[in-house]
Each structure stands twice: as C-alpha cells, then as structure tokens.
Enzyme design. Structure first.
Site, mmCIF file in Angstrom:
data_model
loop_
_atom_site.group_PDB
_atom_site.id
_atom_site.type_symbol
_atom_site.label_atom_id
_atom_site.label_comp_id
_atom_site.label_asym_id
_atom_site.label_seq_id
_atom_site.Cartn_x
_atom_site.Cartn_y
_atom_site.Cartn_z
ATOM 1 N N GLU A 85 13.823 -4.974 2.790
ATOM 2 C CA GLU A 85 12.414 -5.045 2.414
ATOM 3 C C GLU A 85 11.551 -5.485 3.591
ATOM 4 O O GLU A 85 10.414 -5.037 3.748
ATOM 5 C CB GLU A 85 12.229 -6.012 1.228
ATOM 6 C CG GLU A 85 12.813 -5.508 -0.075
ATOM 7 C CD GLU A 85 12.186 -4.190 -0.510
ATOM 8 O OE1 GLU A 85 10.943 -4.116 -0.591
ATOM 9 O OE2 GLU A 85 12.922 -3.219 -0.748
ATOM 10 N N TRP B 107 11.018 -2.442 5.459
ATOM 11 C CA TRP B 107 9.971 -1.623 4.835
ATOM 12 C C TRP B 107 8.603 -2.079 5.326
ATOM 13 O O TRP B 107 7.732 -1.264 5.661
ATOM 14 C CB TRP B 107 10.014 -1.747 3.307
ATOM 15 C CG TRP B 107 10.741 -0.668 2.583
ATOM 16 C CD1 TRP B 107 11.880 -0.802 1.846
ATOM 17 C CD2 TRP B 107 10.377 0.721 2.484
ATOM 18 N NE1 TRP B 107 12.245 0.415 1.308
ATOM 19 C CE2 TRP B 107 11.339 1.361 1.681
ATOM 20 C CE3 TRP B 107 9.331 1.471 3.009
ATOM 21 C CZ2 TRP B 107 11.287 2.718 1.384
ATOM 22 C CZ3 TRP B 107 9.272 2.837 2.715
ATOM 23 C CH2 TRP B 107 10.236 3.443 1.913
ATOM 24 N N TRP C 25 -7.765 16.497 -7.478
ATOM 25 C CA TRP C 25 -7.730 15.337 -8.378
ATOM 26 C C TRP C 25 -8.813 15.466 -9.455
ATOM 27 O O TRP C 25 -9.915 15.936 -9.182
ATOM 28 C CB TRP C 25 -7.965 14.052 -7.584
ATOM 29 C CG TRP C 25 -6.955 13.792 -6.514
ATOM 30 C CD1 TRP C 25 -7.122 13.942 -5.166
ATOM 31 C CD2 TRP C 25 -5.612 13.324 -6.695
ATOM 32 N NE1 TRP C 25 -5.973 13.610 -4.494
ATOM 33 C CE2 TRP C 25 -5.019 13.223 -5.407
ATOM 34 C CE3 TRP C 25 -4.842 12.983 -7.811
ATOM 35 C CZ2 TRP C 25 -3.713 12.789 -5.216
ATOM 36 C CZ3 TRP C 25 -3.545 12.553 -7.626
ATOM 37 C CH2 TRP C 25 -2.988 12.460 -6.338
ATOM 38 N N ASN D 71 6.058 -6.091 -7.425
ATOM 39 C CA ASN D 71 6.163 -4.802 -6.740
ATOM 40 C C ASN D 71 6.624 -3.680 -7.661
ATOM 41 O O ASN D 71 6.165 -2.539 -7.531
ATOM 42 C CB ASN D 71 7.121 -4.911 -5.550
ATOM 43 C CG ASN D 71 7.066 -3.673 -4.678
ATOM 44 O OD1 ASN D 71 6.023 -3.322 -4.149
ATOM 45 N ND2 ASN D 71 8.200 -2.977 -4.545
ATOM 46 N N TRP E 187 -5.328 8.765 -5.274
ATOM 47 C CA TRP E 187 -4.663 7.508 -4.941
ATOM 48 C C TRP E 187 -5.541 6.584 -4.109
ATOM 49 O O TRP E 187 -5.381 5.361 -4.145
ATOM 50 C CB TRP E 187 -3.356 7.776 -4.192
ATOM 51 C CG TRP E 187 -3.511 8.529 -2.904
ATOM 52 C CD1 TRP E 187 -3.491 9.884 -2.726
ATOM 53 C CD2 TRP E 187 -3.733 7.971 -1.602
ATOM 54 N NE1 TRP E 187 -3.685 10.206 -1.398
ATOM 55 C CE2 TRP E 187 -3.826 9.049 -0.683
ATOM 56 C CE3 TRP E 187 -3.850 6.673 -1.111
ATOM 57 C CZ2 TRP E 187 -4.046 8.862 0.683
ATOM 58 C CZ3 TRP E 187 -4.061 6.479 0.247
ATOM 59 C CH2 TRP E 187 -4.158 7.560 1.126
ATOM 60 N N TRP F 253 0.820 3.120 -1.708
ATOM 61 C CA TRP F 253 0.100 4.099 -2.515
ATOM 62 C C TRP F 253 0.479 5.533 -2.138
ATOM 63 O O TRP F 253 0.629 6.384 -3.019
ATOM 64 C CB TRP F 253 -1.407 3.884 -2.379
ATOM 65 C CG TRP F 253 -1.893 2.880 -3.378
ATOM 66 C CD1 TRP F 253 -2.092 1.544 -3.189
ATOM 67 C CD2 TRP F 253 -2.177 3.138 -4.752
ATOM 68 N NE1 TRP F 253 -2.491 0.954 -4.356
ATOM 69 C CE2 TRP F 253 -2.559 1.914 -5.335
ATOM 70 C CE3 TRP F 253 -2.158 4.276 -5.540
ATOM 71 C CZ2 TRP F 253 -2.909 1.805 -6.678
ATOM 72 C CZ3 TRP F 253 -2.510 4.171 -6.880
ATOM 73 C CH2 TRP F 253 -2.880 2.954 -7.439
#
Length: 480
Positions: free
Chosen positions: A287, A290, A318, A353, A371, A394
C-alpha cells in the site's frame, strides 16, 4: 561560517525524519523555520475545512517544536511568490531550503521562485523527502516511467530506501532586529488563526490526528496491534484494521522512512510469528508502494490533474445529472453501504478505502457521472485529500487511468454482504436503519415501514450497469 538560512515547511510538518531539514542542519545551525498559509488553503474550490483544521493544529505543534530546539517557526500568510523573496531579503538569509513536491502547480511555482532568489544572490536547496524513492529513480528498462502498478511495485521494492534521520538538536533563530523590520512590512502572523476565523469551521471528529507526536503514537499503536492482521482486516470498514495515517503522510507529520522502517522492524519480529502476519505486513508495504506509484504518476504525467489518462475516456458521454450527483453527495442514494460511507466522509472528513472504491464505482458506473465531479467533492471534504492519491483512486475506479483492467464495476449490495456482513458499519452511520434485518440492510431492499425516512433507491443497479456497459462498448472499448 554559520550563515543563516530559512527552511520552508510544506508537506513535511515535522522535525524528525525530514531530509531537507537534516541536510540543511549539517551545513549551518542558524536556521529559521517557515510556513506559508496560502489563500487557496481556505478559499479555493477544493479547500476542505477538515484539512485546514489538521494543518493549523499541526503547525501550532511545530511552532512549539522549533522553540524547543532554540529557533523559531515563522508563519507568513499570502502568495509565496510575492512574499518569500521579500522575507528572504528582510532577514538577510543566505539561502532558502525546501523539500520537493510532485504536483505540477507547486513545481512550477518552485522553479519560478528559485529563479527569483538566484537573481537576488540567494542560494536554494531542494531535496526529495515525501517519497521513499524519488520519482526519477524508478523507471522501466526503456527509460520511460511506469504506467502499471504491478511493474512499478516490483522495481520499487528493489530500490534501496534510506533510514530515518534524526531531528536537529539545536538551532539558532533569526536576527530579532531584522525580524522586527520584516514584521512591519510583511504579512507575518503573530498568532495562528483558527479555522473559523478563516471562514472554515470544522466540528467533525476525524480518526486522523494532527501533529508529529500524534502521528508517531498512531504509527506505534498500529504496528503493535492491527498491522499483523492488516490482511484481510483492511477490507472491512466496520473494523479498526487500518493505520489512519493517510493525513499524517499527506501533511508530512510523519516521514515515509519512519513508516517504512517501522514496517521492516515489524517484519523482522512479528513477521516471524506466522505466515499470516508476514503477509499482512507485506500487503501494508504494498500500500505504501501504491501511494508512491500515484505520486510518481502525477510527477511524470502532470496532465492527469486535468483529465483522464486514457484518450477515449476524455470523450465519454457522462450523463452528469445534477440531482443524482447531489443525492450522492448528501448520502441519499437509497443504497445503505454508499450512504453510510458518504455520511462517514461528511462527519469525519475521512472514509475507509474499501468504501472509497464502492462510492466511486457507484458514482461513475451507476449514476454515470463524471469521475472528476467526485474527485473534486472528495478534495472538498477529505482530511487526507492528496491530489495524486485522490486522482489515482478516482481514475482507478472510473477505469480511465493507469490500469490494465479495462472495466471494473462494483455491486454495492455484493460489496456490503462481503465486507460488512453483519451490517455494523451501515448501522453506525445510518442509525435510522439499525432495526432493519441484516439481509435487507445489505441488499438495500428495505420495506417502506422500515425506512424511517430513508430514501428509496435512486437507480436500479442492474439497469444502470447494462447502460454503462453499452456506453463503454461504444465509446471506450478497444483502447490499449
């Protein structure tokens, strides 16, 4: 010669494990600290009251820490490009030191500021601190930056990582005559404002605690407790399975080397107790990788801050229905796991998360909303709001970013059944539904008499999923 310097704190609100400060303290002990409160922190479109609270509380503690080592932390309010060169001149310092940022806006500002200072004859020291591995160091064999997390992670793990550095023990502050002159002509604050005085009142209760001391306490408590159960506990929002250090890492009240070293020590001790503990620690280290993947992505691809990484997503049609977006923002979607998560965000400035992924998928794949609307809303509320991590998360959920998997859709009911099987998380944040049967709570199929004012489903997941897949097949599928 012990010439005076300024050290500018930005995303490193601490004395310990601060590479730029440690490097500066090796060349001189005449160092004065500086924090610049820029108007965008409380006035910008993505200003968050929770982050302002965290920032001001952390700066107040940092001021005390600077006094404790014999120097001073100055707080300047306004545009750093306008005021920092003037402050440097008024104080008569030889140089300005600061740690680098990955964001395009701050990088451009720093380059411009450096040019101004060099013309004034003032030295500039720039260091990498907020990442364990500087972004230029991890690249593919072709010399290009990594675009896939898995490849980046393997290369990142193979990179040497520095140990934490100690805080300076003793520094001397600015010349008081020069400081008094500067205070008369520059917006140097005699005291820190409160969030309310800046028009950003914050009354929530965040699990992220501000300040260097609290960050260290949270890290120690996590390493001694939940870390060995991090996998799979991290996936269950109703349990205390995560470190809650995201805001500390975002503001730098804890150093990344301190965190990494703690994980290495845990691996050498608790990791030997069981295979499960070893796996849990490894997953937490992944993580951290990440986090650095998203940071280096924004560094190498600054256009991410403006839109989708994948070209065809920039033309995606969208639906962007304002009333549906408002229902999502206000926790009125009729999907309990989504509304519980959004309520947690609104009340605490933080969201688990797993829930961030659920609500992001729901906004983009069920409500078919851009988004970037969700990204901006998160930045307006998250105490740990970080442009790189927020954008990366996102785009991962929207399938528009650096992700080899072409499409990902979360079923809210299935996610709730898997990760909140007893409904504890939903009941905590939606107490009006506490008496509902767990099966109904997880599925969202709640009888009218049990709703107690809770709204009906905004959309049908199955229908919206089919509609989104049709749009995807027409406008996106086939992009490499």
């Amino acid at each position: 010669m012990n010439v005076p310097w300024l050290f500018w704190h930005r995303r490193d609100l601490r004395l310990a494990d601060n590479l730029g400060l440690a490097q500066l303290a090796e060349r001189t002990t005449a160092v004065t600290g500086l924090v610049v409160l820029e108007p965008g922190v409380w006035e910008g479109p993505e200003a968050a009251p929770s982050r302002l609270w965290f920032l001001l509380t952390s700066v107040a503690e940092l001021q005390q820490a600077w006094r404790h080592i014999g120097s001073q932390l100055l707080v300047l309010q306004g545009d750093p490009l306008q005021h920092v060169p003037r402050l440097v001149a008024r104080l008569g310092v030889a140089g300005l030191a600061f740690n680098e940022d990955v964001e395009p806006g701050p990088r451009q500002r720093d380059d411009q500021l450096q040019r101004v200072l060099l013309r004034q004859g003032v030295a500039v020291q720039r260091s990498w601190d907020q990442l364990l591995v500087p972004p230029e160091r991890v690249k593919a064999g072709s010399g290009e930056p990594y675009k896939v997390y898995g490849h980046y992670r393997r290369a990142w793990f193979n990179q040497a990582k520095a140990r934490p550095v100690a805080a300076p023990r003793r520094l001397t502050g600015p010349d008081h005559v020069r400081l008094a002159t500067a205070a008369r002509t520059l917006p140097l604050l005699q005291r820190l404002p409160t969030p309310a005085e800046l028009g950003c009142s914050w009354r929530g209760r965040s699990p992220c605690r501000p300040g260097e001391q609290a960050a260290r306490q949270q890290l120690d408590a996590f390493v001694d407790g939940a870390l060995s159960r991090y996998e799979p506990e991290r996936n269950y929002p109703g349990r205390k399975g995560t470190s809650c250090l995201s805001a500390a890492l975002r503001f730098g009240t804890v150093g990344p080397r301190t965190v990494w070293h703690a994980s290495q020590e845990a691996m050498a001790t608790r990791g030997q107790e069981s295979v499960e503990a070893q796996q849990a620690i490894t997953v937490w280290q992944q993580e951290l990788a990440w986090r650095e993947f998203y940071q280096q992505a924004l560094f190498h691809f600054p256009a991410l801050a403006e839109g989708a990484f994948r070209t065809r997503w920039r033309r995606f049609p969208w639906h962007n229905q304002p009333e549906r977006f408002a229902a999502w923002c206000e926790a009125r979607t009729g999907y309990p796991i989504v509304d519980a998560a959004m309520t947690q965000l609104l009340r605490t400035g933080w969201m688990h998360n797993r829930c961030r992924m659920i609500v992001a998928s729901f906004l983009t794949k069920d409500l078919i909303c851009d988004w970037r609307w969700g990204e901006a809303f998160f930045m307006q509320h998250l105490v740990d709001g970080d442009p790189a991590a927020n954008n990366g998360g996102w785009q991962w959920s929207a399938s528009s970013g650096m992700d080899p998997r072409p499409l990902r859709i979360f079923n809210p009911a299935a996610q709730a059944a898997r990760f909140d099987e007893d409904g504890d998380y939903i009941r905590r944040w939606l107490p009006e539904l506490a008496s509902c049967e767990t099966a109904d709570l997880l599925s969202g199929r709640i009888a009218p008499l049990e709703r107690r004012g809770y709204p009906e489903r905004l959309v049908d997941h199955r229908q919206q999923q089919a509609l989104f897949r049709q749009l995807y097949a027409t406008h996106v599928r086939g992009e490499a």
